[in-house]
Scaffold this motif. Structure first.
Motif, short mmCIF file in Angstrom:
data_model
loop_
_atom_site.label_atom_id
_atom_site.label_comp_id
_atom_site.label_asym_id
_atom_site.label_seq_id
_atom_site.Cartn_x
_atom_site.Cartn_y
_atom_site.Cartn_z
N ILE A 127 0.87 -1.18 0.00
CA ILE A 127 0.00 0.00 0.00
C ILE A 127 0.91 1.23 0.00
O ILE A 127 1.56 1.49 -1.01
CB ILE A 127 -1.02 0.00 1.17
N SER A 128 1.05 1.96 1.08
CA SER A 128 1.85 3.18 1.06
C SER A 128 3.23 3.00 1.68
O SER A 128 3.97 3.98 1.83
CB SER A 128 1.11 4.30 1.80
N VAL A 129 3.59 1.78 2.05
CA VAL A 129 4.88 1.53 2.71
C VAL A 129 5.87 0.96 1.70
O VAL A 129 5.62 -0.10 1.12
CB VAL A 129 4.70 0.54 3.89
N PRO A 130 7.00 1.63 1.47
CA PRO A 130 7.96 1.14 0.48
C PRO A 130 8.71 -0.09 0.98
O PRO A 130 8.74 -0.39 2.18
CB PRO A 130 8.91 2.33 0.30
N LEU A 131 9.35 -0.78 0.06
CA LEU A 131 10.08 -2.00 0.41
C LEU A 131 11.18 -1.72 1.43
O LEU A 131 11.49 -2.58 2.27
CB LEU A 131 10.69 -2.61 -0.86
N SER A 132 11.77 -0.54 1.39
CA SER A 132 12.86 -0.21 2.31
C SER A 132 12.42 -0.25 3.77
O SER A 132 13.25 -0.37 4.67
CB SER A 132 13.42 1.18 1.99
N ARG A 133 11.11 -0.16 4.01
CA ARG A 133 10.59 -0.25 5.37
C ARG A 133 10.17 -1.67 5.73
O ARG A 133 9.69 -1.92 6.84
CB ARG A 133 9.40 0.71 5.54
N GLN A 134 10.31 -2.59 4.80
CA GLN A 134 9.92 -3.98 5.03
C GLN A 134 11.11 -4.87 5.36
O GLN A 134 10.97 -5.85 6.10
CB GLN A 134 9.24 -4.54 3.77
N THR A 135 12.28 -4.58 4.79
CA THR A 135 13.40 -5.50 4.92
C THR A 135 14.72 -4.78 4.71
O THR A 135 14.78 -3.76 4.02
CB THR A 135 13.27 -6.64 3.89
N ARG A 136 15.79 -5.34 5.31
CA ARG A 136 17.14 -4.83 5.09
C ARG A 136 17.88 -5.61 4.02
O ARG A 136 18.94 -5.20 3.56
CB ARG A 136 17.95 -4.88 6.40
N VAL A 137 17.37 -6.77 3.66
CA VAL A 137 18.01 -7.62 2.65
C VAL A 137 17.00 -7.91 1.55
O VAL A 137 15.79 -7.81 1.77
CB VAL A 137 18.51 -8.95 3.26
N PRO A 138 17.47 -8.27 0.36
CA PRO A 138 16.53 -8.67 -0.68
C PRO A 138 15.64 -9.81 -0.19
O PRO A 138 16.09 -10.71 0.52
CB PRO A 138 17.46 -9.14 -1.82
N LEU A 139 14.39 -9.76 -0.57
CA LEU A 139 13.43 -10.72 -0.02
C LEU A 139 13.78 -12.17 -0.33
O LEU A 139 13.56 -13.06 0.50
CB LEU A 139 12.03 -10.40 -0.56
N THR B 109 -5.51 -0.50 -4.44
CA THR B 109 -6.88 -0.83 -4.84
C THR B 109 -7.52 0.47 -5.32
O THR B 109 -6.92 1.54 -5.26
CB THR B 109 -7.72 -1.40 -3.67
N THR B 110 -8.77 0.38 -5.75
CA THR B 110 -9.47 1.59 -6.17
C THR B 110 -9.83 2.48 -4.98
O THR B 110 -10.32 3.60 -5.18
CB THR B 110 -10.75 1.22 -6.93
N SER B 111 -9.59 2.01 -3.76
CA SER B 111 -9.79 2.84 -2.57
C SER B 111 -8.53 3.60 -2.18
O SER B 111 -8.54 4.35 -1.21
CB SER B 111 -10.25 1.97 -1.38
N ASP B 112 -7.47 3.39 -2.93
CA ASP B 112 -6.16 3.97 -2.61
C ASP B 112 -5.82 5.04 -3.64
O ASP B 112 -6.30 5.01 -4.78
CB ASP B 112 -5.12 2.85 -2.62
#
Length: 394
Positions: free
Chosen positions: A229-241, A294-297
């Motif tokens: 949604i509005s959270v970039p990958l950089s806020r999800q992980t420090r290493v490639p998934l 989604t169409t709500s975003d």
């Protein structure tokens, strides 16, 4: 003579020259040095000794079929988006930009395999023989998915983020327990789809643990579209998934998610690993969500237009089209035919959606249990009597 410099999109009003576009495409680090890519953004065929054998049978006709799949899937997706804007659907979950990841992996599946989607896998549904009209009820609020999961090998959509990973793990463990793994031809495998945001959910990690502990024949297919949604990958992980798989003791691969040929080859390899007892496997399809979540975003509130413009240069459909024209000599008649077919599909979807009947209030009670339940029957009668008490009121 100096090499042209890649275009730096500092001014949104500027446009790159042809040479700058080519330089930018060649200079883009698309997912890192371990990224598997068999068809470049410029439409050039490349080689990868690890996976070439899994795409060796893909000639002009097969690539044309993959192109057709992606065009029709995108057209159905755009029509679903438009129908929601016109008030015909309550919500729509777009897949724009992720056609190659879904069609490539979906076409790698065999009839005996099982797929567990999230709520965005319209392209995988297409590959499993599910007509796009069968998806509309979910987003119109009339059903939870009308297809036969056992017959199609495609589980109903899962709305709860990451929950399908537990369902898929359990199903794959069952395949292992029932000795349906081992033969490369008749063996079964399962694939589970989720996004980069779901990797922060406990259900996904629990699925990883159980699948690894029981050697489940399960391909975890993560469509990393860069934004939860509005959270970039950089806020999800420090290493490639894809590297997370190492912590659970099974292999992980990162593939160019905008390259339908690479997605097909890597998924074929991963499914073969699982069918022969070497699962599980994690695939990270490095792609981009071109539309809102989604169409709500409203994605314009949290990401820059420059980023979207850069990813447009890697469009999964356009690179196949370029390859078909430049390298395989496919005529314009083929593309015109696919375009006409896509328009006919859009018309059929629109007409079907507008003609869909609205189910009565009793519908919410009719599909709860396989056999009648006294408690549900009592609730049904009480509710219908209450509902009928409003008849005729203004």
């Amino acid at each position: 003579m100096e090499e042209p410099q890649a275009w730096v999109p500092s001014d949104p009003r500027s446009r790159p020259s042809h040479d700058q576009v080519v330089a930018g495409l060649k200079g883009i680090d698309e997912g890192g040095p371990e990224l598997v890519q068999l068809l470049t953004p410029e439409g050039e065929r490349t080689t990868d000794h690890r996976f070439d054998a899994y795409s060796a049978d893909v000639g002009a006709e097969e690539l044309k079929a993959l192109y057709r799949d992606m065009v029709l899937v995108r057209r159905a997706d755009r029509e679903g988006n438009a129908l929601q804007r016109q008030g015909e659907l309550g919500i729509w979950v777009p897949l724009l930009g992720q056609e190659a990841a879904q069609v490539g992996s979906g076409r790698a599946l065999r009839s005996q395999d099982m797929a567990f989607p999230s709520y965005r896998e319209h392209g995988v549904a297409w590959c499993r023989g599910i007509d796009p009209t069968e998806l509309l009820g979910i987003f119109r609020g009339t059903d939870h998915g009308a297809w036969d999961s056992a017959a199609t090998g495609f589980h109903p959509y899962t709305i709860v983020i990451g929950n399908q990973c537990l369902n898929a793990t359990g199903y794959a463990m069952g395949q292992r327990f029932e000795s349906k793994v081992g033969d490369p031809d008749t063996g079964e495998a399962t694939i589970c789809y989720f996004g980069d945001g779901a990797t922060s959910q406990g259900d996904v990690h629990e699925g990883f643990v159980w699948a690894a502990a029981y050697d489940a024949p399960l391909v975890f297919f993560c469509q990393n579209n860069q934004w939860a949604i509005s959270v970039p990958l950089s806020r999800q992980t420090r290493v490639p998934l894809y590297q997370r798989a190492r912590g659970y003791g099974f292999p992980g691969v990162r593939v160019d998610g905008n390259d339908v040929l690479a997605c097909l080859a890597v998924t074929r390899w991963a499914l073969e690993e699982c069918r022969t007892g070497n699962g599980p496997v994690l695939i990270e399809a490095f792609t981009y969500r071109m539309d809102s979540h989604t169409t709500s975003d409203d994605a314009t509130r949290y990401r820059l237009a420059d980023e979207v413009e850069l990813w447009k240069l890697k469009d999964p459909i356009e690179r196949v089209r370029v390859h078909l024209v430049r390298s395989l000599g496919v005529s314009q008649d083929f593309f015109d035919g696919v375009e006409a077919e896509s328009e006919a599909l859009a018309v059929r979807l629109r007409e079907y959606c507008r003609a869909m009947p609205s189910p009565g209030p009793e519908r919410m009670f009719s599909e709860v249990y396989a056999e009648p339940s006294p408690q549900v029957e009592a609730q049904r009668e009480e509710y219908l009597a209450y509902h009928a008490s409003f008849d005729g009121e203004a």
